[in-house]
Scaffold this motif. Structure first.
Motif, PDB file in Angstrom:
ATOM      1  N   ARG A  74       4.266   5.724  -3.237  1.00  0.00           N
ATOM      2  CA  ARG A  74       5.249   5.597  -2.141  1.00  0.00           C
ATOM      3  C   ARG A  74       4.542   5.239  -0.835  1.00  0.00           C
ATOM      4  O   ARG A  74       5.016   4.407  -0.067  1.00  0.00           O
ATOM      5  N   ALA A  75       3.385   5.869  -0.595  1.00  0.00           N
ATOM      6  CA  ALA A  75       2.634   5.572   0.630  1.00  0.00           C
ATOM      7  C   ALA A  75       2.105   4.134   0.597  1.00  0.00           C
ATOM      8  O   ALA A  75       2.155   3.412   1.604  1.00  0.00           O
ATOM      9  N   ALA A  76       1.610   3.709  -0.548  1.00  0.00           N
ATOM     10  CA  ALA A  76       1.084   2.343  -0.686  1.00  0.00           C
ATOM     11  C   ALA A  76       2.199   1.323  -0.467  1.00  0.00           C
ATOM     12  O   ALA A  76       2.003   0.284   0.170  1.00  0.00           O
ATOM     13  N   ALA A  77       3.375   1.627  -0.992  1.00  0.00           N
ATOM     14  CA  ALA A  77       4.524   0.731  -0.826  1.00  0.00           C
ATOM     15  C   ALA A  77       4.874   0.598   0.656  1.00  0.00           C
ATOM     16  O   ALA A  77       5.069  -0.509   1.169  1.00  0.00           O
ATOM     17  N   VAL A  82       7.619  -1.699   1.789  1.00  0.00           N
ATOM     18  CA  VAL A  82       8.532  -1.425   0.669  1.00  0.00           C
ATOM     19  C   VAL A  82       8.919   0.057   0.688  1.00  0.00           C
ATOM     20  O   VAL A  82       8.039   0.929   0.646  1.00  0.00           O
ATOM     21  N   THR A  83      10.230   0.331   0.761  1.00  0.00           N
ATOM     22  CA  THR A  83      10.672   1.727   0.818  1.00  0.00           C
ATOM     23  C   THR A  83      11.447   2.150  -0.428  1.00  0.00           C
ATOM     24  O   THR A  83      11.693   3.336  -0.629  1.00  0.00           O
ATOM     25  N   ASP A  84      11.832   1.190  -1.248  1.00  0.00           N
ATOM     26  CA  ASP A  84      12.600   1.508  -2.460  1.00  0.00           C
ATOM     27  C   ASP A  84      11.641   1.505  -3.657  1.00  0.00           C
ATOM     28  O   ASP A  84      11.248   0.447  -4.152  1.00  0.00           O
ATOM     29  N   LYS A 195      -3.032  -4.915   2.557  1.00  0.00           N
ATOM     30  CA  LYS A 195      -3.353  -4.681   1.143  1.00  0.00           C
ATOM     31  C   LYS A 195      -4.408  -3.583   1.006  1.00  0.00           C
ATOM     32  O   LYS A 195      -4.285  -2.708   0.145  1.00  0.00           O
ATOM     33  N   PHE A 196      -5.424  -3.598   1.855  1.00  0.00           N
ATOM     34  CA  PHE A 196      -6.444  -2.544   1.793  1.00  0.00           C
ATOM     35  C   PHE A 196      -5.820  -1.183   2.087  1.00  0.00           C
ATOM     36  O   PHE A 196      -6.158  -0.181   1.448  1.00  0.00           O
ATOM     37  N   ALA A 197      -4.912  -1.146   3.076  1.00  0.00           N
ATOM     38  CA  ALA A 197      -4.245   0.125   3.394  1.00  0.00           C
ATOM     39  C   ALA A 197      -3.461   0.621   2.187  1.00  0.00           C
ATOM     40  O   ALA A 197      -3.478   1.818   1.855  1.00  0.00           O
ATOM     41  N   ALA A 198      -2.776  -0.302   1.507  1.00  0.00           N
ATOM     42  CA  ALA A 198      -2.012   0.085   0.312  1.00  0.00           C
ATOM     43  C   ALA A 198      -2.957   0.637  -0.761  1.00  0.00           C
ATOM     44  O   ALA A 198      -2.723   1.706  -1.333  1.00  0.00           O
ATOM     45  N   LEU A 199      -4.054  -0.080  -0.994  1.00  0.00           N
ATOM     46  CA  LEU A 199      -4.996   0.354  -2.040  1.00  0.00           C
ATOM     47  C   LEU A 199      -5.583   1.727  -1.736  1.00  0.00           C
ATOM     48  O   LEU A 199      -5.722   2.566  -2.630  1.00  0.00           O
TER      49      LEU A 199
END
Ligand code: ZN
Length: 244
Positions: A74-77, A82-84, A195-199
């Motif tokens: 959820r955090a990566a999204a 992306v919230t859903d 993308k790095f933050a998501a990873l």
């Protein structure tokens, strides 16, 4: 006779659905692409088939792993807009191509009504065996079967319409990640920090990897070169299948 040039994907779609086996799959291969979509106003939904409870590297109790990985996803999204995020709760590492899985994915397709679906390649990539986890191939094949014919056929899984009121829906295109026949590259140079933050949100998976940014950048630079992007650019690549 020469083959016709590949058809280009739609410039913009209203809704996209990403169907992946494990928390983090979408982020390694596609988070940059997703960031470009959300920036352009596309509503993106994630459907994650397992909770990734067979993953990790430390002593985290197994029963804690699933809930932790849902939170991480959820955090990566959120990092890429992306919230859903929906989880199907199938068992990690033991996915099989079943009618139950096809129905579960068809349900989400009919709920979300996406013009575009992103999933993993059902085809083994022999040059990059790590990309072809059996769960990834199973999800790719199940998703393609849900796109055609299940989700569009009102007589397939009739309970989805009768009990849940979910009308048939035809998806226009499917983007297959980690495909040996990728034919479309997305330039993600400008969104690479997202993308790095998501990873990095996937703490249970990557917190022990010191050179995460280097090796992911290495893949994306190689992909950009393969598709003829200017030196210094980064890209993610897909095989785009037209399914309308
Ligand atoms: Zn995976």
């Amino acid at each position: 006779m020469t083959a016709p040039p590949p058809r280009k994907p739609a410039e913009h779609v209203e809704r996209a659905l990403c169907v992946l086996a494990h928390p983090d799959d979408v982020d390694f291969g596609s988070a940059g692409t997703v960031a470009t979509w959300t920036a352009a106003g596309t509503q993106v939904t994630y459907c994650i088939v397992t909770d990734g409870d067979a993953g990790g590297f430390d002593e985290t109790p197994r029963e804690r792993m699933g809930p932790l990985r849902r939170e991480e996803q959820r955090a990566a999204a959120a990092a890429v807009g992306v919230t859903d995020v929906r989880f199907l709760g199938h068992p990690d590492g033991r996915l099989e191509l079943t009618l139950d899985l096809r129905r579960d994915i068809s349900r989400v397709i009919r709920q979300v009504r996406p013009q575009r679906v992103l999933t993993s390649s059902p085809e083994r990539w022999y040059e990059r065996i790590g990309a072809s986890h059996p769960d990834h191939m199973t999800v790719g094949e199940s998703t393609l079967r849900a796109v055609y014919p299940d989700a569009r056929n009102p007589f397939a899984f009739p309970e989805l319409l009768a009990d849940e009121g979910l009308d048939a829906w035809t998806v226009g295109e499917v983007w297959l990640g980690a495909s040996p026949r990728a034919d479309h590259a997305v330039d993600v140079t400008d969104v690479v920090e997202l993308k790095f933050a998501a990873l990095k949100s996937h703490v249970t998976q990557v917190s022990h990897v010191d050179d995460l940014e280097e090796f992911v950048t290495g893949w994306m630079a190689q992909t950009a070169r393969r598709f003829g992007l200017p030196e210094g650019h980064l890209a993610e690549a897909f095989h785009v299948v037209h399914t309308a």
